[in-house]
Structure formats: structure tokens, C-alpha cells
Motif scaffolding. Structure first.
Motif, PDB file in Angstrom:
ATOM      1  N   ASP A  69       1.002  -1.256  -0.032  1.00 39.24           N
ATOM      2  CA  ASP A  69       0.086  -0.034  -0.043  1.00 39.24           C
ATOM      3  C   ASP A  69       0.849   1.305  -0.129  1.00 39.24           C
ATOM      4  N   VAL A  70       2.053   1.214   0.664  1.00 37.75           N
ATOM      5  CA  VAL A  70       3.025   2.425   0.632  1.00 37.75           C
ATOM      6  C   VAL A  70       3.485   2.654  -0.704  1.00 37.75           C
ATOM      7  N   ALA A  85       3.664   5.725  -5.581  1.00 37.17           N
ATOM      8  CA  ALA A  85       3.593   5.899  -7.002  1.00 37.17           C
ATOM      9  C   ALA A  85       2.670   7.111  -7.237  1.00 37.17           C
ATOM     10  N   ALA A  86       1.575   7.067  -6.517  1.00 42.71           N
ATOM     11  CA  ALA A  86       0.167   8.161  -7.028  1.00 42.71           C
ATOM     12  C   ALA A  86       0.731   9.407  -6.580  1.00 42.71           C
ATOM     13  N   ALA A 138      13.510  -1.332   7.545  1.00 39.83           N
ATOM     14  CA  ALA A 138      14.261  -1.894   6.472  1.00 39.83           C
ATOM     15  C   ALA A 138      13.427  -2.254   5.258  1.00 39.83           C
ATOM     16  N   ALA A 139      12.287  -2.895   5.614  1.00 37.95           N
ATOM     17  CA  ALA A 139      11.111  -3.407   4.654  1.00 37.95           C
ATOM     18  C   ALA A 139      10.607  -2.145   4.197  1.00 37.95           C
ATOM     19  N   LEU A 140      10.340  -1.045   4.896  1.00 40.09           N
ATOM     20  CA  LEU A 140       9.625   0.083   4.542  1.00 40.09           C
ATOM     21  C   LEU A 140      10.671   1.067   3.548  1.00 40.09           C
ATOM     22  N   LEU A 141      11.974   1.200   4.052  1.00 38.91           N
ATOM     23  CA  LEU A 141      13.016   1.982   3.361  1.00 38.91           C
ATOM     24  C   LEU A 141      13.337   1.513   1.907  1.00 38.91           C
ATOM     25  N   GLU A 166       9.906   0.291  -3.074  1.00 34.86           N
ATOM     26  CA  GLU A 166       9.744   1.183  -4.307  1.00 34.86           C
ATOM     27  C   GLU A 166       9.495   2.381  -4.176  1.00 34.86           C
ATOM     28  N   GLY A 167      10.089   3.468  -4.350  1.00 33.75           N
ATOM     29  CA  GLY A 167       9.701   4.848  -4.251  1.00 33.75           C
ATOM     30  C   GLY A 167       9.809   5.612  -2.932  1.00 33.75           C
ATOM     31  N   VAL A 168      10.304   4.882  -2.064  1.00 33.75           N
ATOM     32  CA  VAL A 168      10.209   5.278  -0.604  1.00 33.75           C
ATOM     33  C   VAL A 168      11.649   5.958  -0.320  1.00 33.75           C
TER      34      VAL A 168
END
Ligand code: PEP
Length: 254
Positions: A182-183, A188-189, A219-222, A225-227
Motif C-alpha cells: 500500500d505504501v 507512486a500515486a 528496512a522493509a519500508l525504506l 519502491e519509491g520510498v
């Protein structure tokens, strides 16, 4: 465009001079992790002392007024933040939108004032749980982006000093983190909206995720893609909690 991940701690209305020791420890760690750009946003009374206590990290405010000076009791201008050595300001945090009725138009006016004062700007956007459950999350966030980012003359300088923080309201301070997919979809949006506004310059704008980021999920969030970084509340209050997030922003070459 490859940019350093931007890891920003928002102390909100927390802290005292004793906590400058935490800021110093975070500053020392940032020197060991030059792959990440690290910053702290303390409450206004600590800003000057924190600025003097650190050298490797950025320092920012959590709000500013639209005017440079004047009869606005209790407010602080962007020029005052710059004068005390701040590098940036966080604007439109959901707690300010909620507690102070801040609208997109007001956030935009503050962002334009901050850019004019020479500051970087982090604009926060994010949907409530009701809006997500109603399937409106992307529409809400798109509207916030379009209404809050600088317009007019400020656009020319905005992209190089602007970051967006996607912070789902229901994930802030709750321990409930948005799903990585979802992030990725929301970032991307947001990127698409920014490209519509800034054209190619939009590539310079980092999009951060915020909402219960900690040493375990960073680690997973950073790595998603796009974060382009994280805006961190609770886990930025101590060096012990914040350092693993900085370390998780490690670039492949480190
Ligand atoms: C925030 O303050 O912007 C935030 C994301 O807080 P927390 O990390 O505590 O959820």
C-alpha cells in the motif's frame, strides 16, 4: 535520480534540555552513516540549543506562520526559523490539520513562506482510516498534494527543497504500520501528482513514509519502491530507538 534516504525525527511536543544528549548521540551516529541524510525537528524552545549541539544532522521546525513577522501571538515565522539556524520545516502534519484546522491552502501558503525564507519544506499528507475503508485514500492524498504544494512563483525553486511525507493518519503513533504494497502504491500515486505539477523536476522531491516506523520495520519500508526516507515520531525520541532506523537506510555500497 538517486538521492540519499532522508530520515527525519519529529519530536512533536516532547523533549527538554536533557534530551539534547539524545540529539548528540544521534548526530554522532549520523556521522558514521553518511549514506543517509538525518534530521531532527524538536519543539521550538529546543531549536537553538539543538542546532548548537549537533553538526552532522539537519535541524528543523514543526510549523511556521505565513507572515515574516507581525502581530501573531504565539506564532513563529519561517524567517525566525532560518535565523536560528533551522534547515527546514515540517508543514501540514495531520496533528496540526486536526488540532489547528489547517487546510491545504494554509499549508501551501506556509510552504511558500518557508521557501522564500530559504528553508527546506516537508509537507505531510495522509488519509484517515475512514477514508481508506471507503476506498478514498488515493483521491484524498492526491487532493492534499495538489492543494498543499507550492504554486505560482515558488514552483521554480520548490522541487529542489521539497519533500513529501505520506503519513496515513491511522498509522501515526498507533503501532499500526501500512502494508508495504500500500505504501508503494501510494508513493507512486504521489509521484504522479508531483510530476503533473513539477514536470521532470519532480524527480528531485523525496517522498517519505511516516507512521509507526521503528527499528524492526524500517528496512522493509525504506527498501520499498519509491520510498525516499522516513518521518519518524516516537522512535526518534531516543538514540537507541532511532539509530536502527538510520542504519536500515544503509545504501548498498555501505
Ligand atoms: C509522526 O509524528 O509524523 C509519526 C509518524 O509518528 P510515529 O512515528 O510515532 O507514528
Amino acid at each position: 535520480m538517486s538521492q540519499r534516504p532522508y530520515i527525519v525525527g519529529n519530536w512533536k511536543m516532547n523533549g527538554s534540555r536533557v534530551m539534547l544528549a539524545e540529539a548528540r548521540a544521534i548526530d554522532r551516529a549520523a556521522q558514521r552513516h553518511p549514506h543517509a541524510e538525518v534530521a531532527l525537528a524538536p519543539p521550538f524552545p529546543l531549536l537553538g540549543a539543538l542546532r548548537e549541539a549537533v553538526s552532522a544532522i539537519g535541524v528543523g521546525g514543526q510549523d511556521c506562520h505565513t507572515a515574516a513577522k507581525g502581530a501573531h501571538t504565539g506564532d513563529v515565522s519561517a524567517a525566525m526559523l532560518a535565523d536560528i539556524g533551522a534547515d527546514f520545516v515540517i508543514l501540514g502534519h495531520s496533528e496540526r490539520r486536526r488540532d489547528h484546522g489547517e487546510t491545504d491552502a494554509l499549508v501551501r501558503a506556509k510552504a511558500e513562506a518557508a521557501l522564500a525564507a530559504g528553508l527546506g519544506v516537508i509537507i505531510c499528507v495522509g488519509e484517515t482510516l475512514e477514508e481508506r475503508d471507503a476506498g478514498q485514500a488515493e483521491a484524498v492524498v492526491a487532493r492534499q498534494v495538489e492543494g498543499s504544494v507550492p504554486a505560482g512563483e515558488a514552483v521554480a525553486v520548490a522541487a529542489s527543497r521539497l519533500a513529501l511525507a505520506y503519513e496515513p493518519v491511522w498509522a501515526i503513533g498507533t503501532g499500526r504500520v501500512a502494508a508495504v504494497e500500500d505504501v508503494v502504491a501510494m508513493h507512486a500515486a504521489v509521484r504522479a501528482r508531483l510530476t503533473a505539477i513539477f514536470g521532470e523536476e519532480a524527480a528531485k522531491v523525496r517522498i517519505l513514509y511516516g507512521g509507526s516506523v521503528n527499528g524492526e520495520n524500517a528496512a522493509a519500508l525504506l527498501g520499498a519502491e519509491g520510498v525516499g526516507g522516513a518521518l519518524v515520531g516516537g522512535a526518534s525520541l531516543t538514540a537507541d530507538a532511532f539509530l536502527p532506523i538510520i542504519a536500515a537506510a544503509a545504501a548498498p555500497e555501505d
